[in-house]
Write a protein that holds these residues in place. Structure first.
Motif, PDB file in Angstrom:
ATOM      1  N   ALA A 196      30.306  41.889  35.432  1.00 35.28           N
ATOM      2  CA  ALA A 196      31.748  41.668  35.483  1.00 35.28           C
ATOM      3  C   ALA A 196      32.425  42.199  34.233  1.00 35.28           C
ATOM      4  O   ALA A 196      31.769  42.513  33.226  1.00 35.28           O
ATOM      5  CB  ALA A 196      32.038  40.174  35.630  1.00 35.28           C
ATOM      6  N   GLU A 197      33.738  42.315  34.314  1.00 35.41           N
ATOM      7  CA  GLU A 197      34.569  42.693  33.180  1.00 35.41           C
ATOM      8  C   GLU A 197      35.688  41.673  33.044  1.00 35.41           C
ATOM      9  O   GLU A 197      36.000  40.925  33.985  1.00 35.41           O
ATOM     10  CB  GLU A 197      35.178  44.085  33.385  1.00 35.41           C
ATOM     11  CG  GLU A 197      36.181  44.150  34.529  1.00 35.41           C
ATOM     12  CD  GLU A 197      36.951  45.460  34.587  1.00 35.41           C
ATOM     13  OE1 GLU A 197      36.872  46.235  33.620  1.00 35.41           O
ATOM     14  OE2 GLU A 197      37.645  45.680  35.604  1.00 35.41           O
ATOM     15  N   SER A 246      43.999  47.424  39.459  1.00 39.34           N
ATOM     16  CA  SER A 246      43.221  48.108  38.419  1.00 39.34           C
ATOM     17  C   SER A 246      41.787  47.608  38.327  1.00 39.34           C
ATOM     18  O   SER A 246      40.949  48.245  37.674  1.00 39.34           O
ATOM     19  CB  SER A 246      43.905  47.926  37.052  1.00 39.34           C
ATOM     20  OG  SER A 246      45.189  48.495  37.054  1.00 39.34           O
ATOM     21  N   SER A 247      41.491  46.483  38.947  1.00 37.87           N
ATOM     22  CA  SER A 247      40.146  45.922  38.873  1.00 37.87           C
ATOM     23  C   SER A 247      39.133  46.824  39.567  1.00 37.87           C
ATOM     24  O   SER A 247      39.442  47.544  40.514  1.00 37.87           O
ATOM     25  CB  SER A 247      40.130  44.538  39.524  1.00 37.87           C
ATOM     26  OG  SER A 247      38.822  44.027  39.576  1.00 37.87           O
ATOM     27  N   ARG A 248      37.891  46.763  39.081  1.00 41.71           N
ATOM     28  CA  ARG A 248      36.819  47.586  39.643  1.00 41.71           C
ATOM     29  C   ARG A 248      35.784  46.749  40.396  1.00 41.71           C
ATOM     30  O   ARG A 248      34.740  47.259  40.803  1.00 41.71           O
ATOM     31  CB  ARG A 248      36.115  48.345  38.515  1.00 41.71           C
ATOM     32  CG  ARG A 248      37.037  49.206  37.680  1.00 41.71           C
ATOM     33  CD  ARG A 248      36.403  49.540  36.351  1.00 41.71           C
ATOM     34  NE  ARG A 248      37.283  50.364  35.505  1.00 41.71           N
ATOM     35  CZ  ARG A 248      37.137  50.514  34.203  1.00 41.71           C
ATOM     36  NH1 ARG A 248      36.136  49.892  33.579  1.00 41.71           N
ATOM     37  NH2 ARG A 248      37.963  51.262  33.515  1.00 41.71           N
ATOM     38  N   SER A 249      36.060  45.475  40.592  1.00 40.46           N
ATOM     39  CA  SER A 249      35.065  44.555  41.141  1.00 40.46           C
ATOM     40  C   SER A 249      35.331  44.238  42.603  1.00 40.46           C
ATOM     41  O   SER A 249      36.446  44.383  43.100  1.00 40.46           O
ATOM     42  CB  SER A 249      35.065  43.246  40.340  1.00 40.46           C
ATOM     43  OG  SER A 249      34.846  43.485  38.975  1.00 40.46           O
ATOM     44  N   LYS A 250      34.287  43.760  43.280  1.00 41.13           N
ATOM     45  CA  LYS A 250      34.423  43.310  44.662  1.00 41.13           C
ATOM     46  C   LYS A 250      35.192  41.994  44.709  1.00 41.13           C
ATOM     47  O   LYS A 250      36.056  41.795  45.563  1.00 41.13           O
ATOM     48  CB  LYS A 250      33.049  43.133  45.302  1.00 41.13           C
ATOM     49  CG  LYS A 250      33.113  42.644  46.748  1.00 41.13           C
ATOM     50  CD  LYS A 250      31.717  42.504  47.360  1.00 41.13           C
ATOM     51  CE  LYS A 250      31.804  42.019  48.811  1.00 41.13           C
ATOM     52  NZ  LYS A 250      30.443  41.875  49.417  1.00 41.13           N
ATOM     53  N   TYR A 251      34.850  41.098  43.775  1.00 38.49           N
ATOM     54  CA  TYR A 251      35.517  39.797  43.698  1.00 38.49           C
ATOM     55  C   TYR A 251      36.309  39.708  42.398  1.00 38.49           C
ATOM     56  O   TYR A 251      35.917  40.283  41.369  1.00 38.49           O
ATOM     57  CB  TYR A 251      34.503  38.655  43.749  1.00 38.49           C
ATOM     58  CG  TYR A 251      33.645  38.643  44.987  1.00 38.49           C
ATOM     59  CD1 TYR A 251      34.211  38.626  46.256  1.00 38.49           C
ATOM     60  CD2 TYR A 251      32.251  38.647  44.884  1.00 38.49           C
ATOM     61  CE1 TYR A 251      33.417  38.615  47.389  1.00 38.49           C
ATOM     62  CE2 TYR A 251      31.453  38.626  46.019  1.00 38.49           C
ATOM     63  CZ  TYR A 251      32.038  38.623  47.269  1.00 38.49           C
ATOM     64  OH  TYR A 251      31.248  38.610  48.385  1.00 38.49           O
ATOM     65  N   ILE A 252      37.396  38.953  42.445  1.00 39.66           N
ATOM     66  CA  ILE A 252      38.242  38.757  41.277  1.00 39.66           C
ATOM     67  C   ILE A 252      38.483  37.271  41.070  1.00 39.66           C
ATOM     68  O   ILE A 252      38.734  36.534  42.025  1.00 39.66           O
ATOM     69  CB  ILE A 252      39.600  39.467  41.449  1.00 39.66           C
ATOM     70  CG1 ILE A 252      39.398  40.986  41.554  1.00 39.66           C
ATOM     71  CG2 ILE A 252      40.535  39.150  40.282  1.00 39.66           C
ATOM     72  CD1 ILE A 252      40.686  41.749  41.848  1.00 39.66           C
ATOM     73  N   ILE A 253      38.365  36.825  39.825  1.00 40.54           N
ATOM     74  CA  ILE A 253      38.800  35.483  39.439  1.00 40.54           C
ATOM     75  C   ILE A 253      40.036  35.664  38.579  1.00 40.54           C
ATOM     76  O   ILE A 253      40.013  36.383  37.576  1.00 40.54           O
ATOM     77  CB  ILE A 253      37.725  34.735  38.625  1.00 40.54           C
ATOM     78  CG1 ILE A 253      36.420  34.623  39.399  1.00 40.54           C
ATOM     79  CG2 ILE A 253      38.245  33.359  38.213  1.00 40.54           C
ATOM     80  CD1 ILE A 253      36.462  33.672  40.566  1.00 40.54           C
ATOM     81  N   MET A 254      41.136  35.044  38.952  1.00 44.29           N
ATOM     82  CA  MET A 254      42.361  35.129  38.158  1.00 44.29           C
ATOM     83  C   MET A 254      42.700  33.766  37.579  1.00 44.29           C
ATOM     84  O   MET A 254      42.423  32.723  38.187  1.00 44.29           O
ATOM     85  CB  MET A 254      43.535  35.639  38.993  1.00 44.29           C
ATOM     86  CG  MET A 254      43.910  34.767  40.164  1.00 44.29           C
ATOM     87  SD  MET A 254      45.506  35.169  40.936  1.00 44.29           S
ATOM     88  CE  MET A 254      46.550  33.873  40.250  1.00 44.29           C
ATOM     89  N   ALA A 255      43.274  33.769  36.398  1.00 43.46           N
ATOM     90  CA  ALA A 255      43.710  32.522  35.767  1.00 43.46           C
ATOM     91  C   ALA A 255      44.669  32.850  34.642  1.00 43.46           C
ATOM     92  O   ALA A 255      44.636  33.945  34.070  1.00 43.46           O
ATOM     93  CB  ALA A 255      42.515  31.728  35.230  1.00 43.46           C
ATOM     94  N   ASP A 256      45.521  31.894  34.305  1.00 39.30           N
ATOM     95  CA  ASP A 256      46.460  32.078  33.206  1.00 39.30           C
ATOM     96  C   ASP A 256      45.700  32.136  31.876  1.00 39.30           C
ATOM     97  O   ASP A 256      44.586  31.603  31.750  1.00 39.30           O
ATOM     98  CB  ASP A 256      47.468  30.928  33.170  1.00 39.30           C
ATOM     99  CG  ASP A 256      48.320  30.867  34.429  1.00 39.30           C
ATOM    100  OD1 ASP A 256      48.342  31.873  35.169  1.00 39.30           O
ATOM    101  OD2 ASP A 256      48.941  29.822  34.674  1.00 39.30           O
TER     102      ASP A 256
END
Length: 371
Positions: free
Chosen positions: A28-29, A70-80
């Protein structure tokens, strides 16, 4: 993480996210979507190995959507990036995503809310009410619509073509996921008091209204149909009963002003129901291929000339009532009963307004169907 002048907390968020990535052995990044920071946020992020993108268009939704693209991943976790969310407990989100869910929302009410972590109005009024309306309108089993910690399948979310620029982006993601039959679920997560030394970007009343506005805009049944039917039926039944004789509700007898309000309910309710059908046709024009929707479209569009004639007949009926009952302007007998006069006039107004609405709306539908 969306970021706008978060130098006080950004480093802690990045380090906690990096620790979770290592603990869960993820490939991940960490991506920071900076929305115009003027402090040291960008320098801090880059020094800790995070990738930073600059988002010129202001707004929480704009920053998040740019980060998703812009993400390069299959899954994304977002948070403040205010250090209020639990980056150390991301495993439940990852598991649900790997189980095939398109969207996984954190539930702060189940996971726990630290003292002073959420303002009183948000905790006991705004969030519960808006989340309830979301469940009611869209049948989504989510109790915390506005949790900023969530995970999702990148491709699935991009297919929704999200477009809201502000805080209502959080609602848009859930609503459009439900409307597209995505698999949506929630997992407990803890909310901590944020580490900011300044006021949050969230504006309670402005952003609360924008969330409510978005929910209503995507639920024409609750915005137009159900209120319209309620107004129309209350007005029609009560007004019809009053034409037969005096109408008593408890110890109250409906008087002159009551007839005016009842006729108002009938007219407004009828127009609201028409708006609902307009909203259905708009879905058809936008490319919705639902069979029932297509059938409704053809039934209405192919018979517009009949509806115009119907409107003309109803309008003339209203004129007939006005002319042939001695209530035409300048011809009112001096001995006529005042209440009976008002009832007759209002009956004429209701019929003529129905006729005009049907005629104009029929022509309007004909115009937009030829585009």
């Amino acid at each position: 993480m969306p970021c706008l002048n978060e130098e006080a907390t950004l480093a802690r968020c990045i380090l906690k996210a990096a620790a979770s990535i290592e603990k869960l052995q993820l490939s991940a990044e960490i991506l920071i979507a900076d929305n115009g920071s003027t402090d040291q946020s960008i320098t801090i992020a880059e020094s800790l190995g995070a990738r930073v993108i600059n988002v010129e268009e202001k707004g929480y939704g704009n920053a998040l959507y740019a980060g998703i693209k812009s993400s390069r991943s299959k899954y994304i976790i977002m948070a403040d990036s205010d250090d209020s969310y639990d980056f150390s407990n991301l495993d439940p989100f990852i598991k649900k995503l790997r189980d095939g869910y398109d969207l996984v929302i954190g539930n702060r009410f189940d996971g726990g809310i630290e003292e002073k972590a959420m303002p009183f109005l948000h905790r006991y009024l705004g969030n519960p009410v808006l989340s309830f309306l979301g469940r009611l309108f869209f049948k989504i089993p989510i109790r915390d619509f506005h949790c900023g910690l969530r995970g999702f399948n990148r491709v699935s979310i991009l297919e929704l073509d999200l477009c809201t620029p502000g805080m209502e982006f959080a609602s848009e993601m859930i609503v459009k996921s439900a409307l597209n039959d995505y698999k949506v679920t929630e997992v407990p997560t803890k909310l901590y008091k944020d580490g900011r030394s300044r006021r949050p970007h969230l504006n309670t009343w402005r952003d609360g209204w924008r969330h409510l506005y978005f929910l209503l805009m995507h639920s024409p049944k609750w915005l137009f149909l159900y209120p319209g039917l309620l107004f129309f039926m209350i007005g029609l039944i009560s007004y019809g009963a009053s034409l037969i004789g005096e109408l008593h509700i408890g110890n109250t007898t409906l008087r002159l002003n009551s007839f005016v309000y009842l006729s108002f309910l009938i007219i407004v309710g009828f127009q609201s129901i028409l708006f609902y059908f307009f909203s259905l046709l708009r879905k058809h024009f936008d490319g919705n291929n639902d069979d029932i929707l297509t059938e409704i479209y053809h039934i209405i569009i192919n018979r517009l000339y009949i509806y115009v004639l119907l409107g003309v007949m109803i309008f003339l009926g209203g004129v007939y009532i006005l002319v042939n009952t001695g209530t035409f302007p300048g011809t009112v007998p001096k001995t006529i009963n005042t209440i009976q006069l008002l009832k007759t006039l209002l009956s004429s107004i209701i019929c003529t307004s129905f006729g005009i609405q049907i005629i104009f709306n029929s022509f309007f539908l004909g115009m937009i169907s030829k585009r």
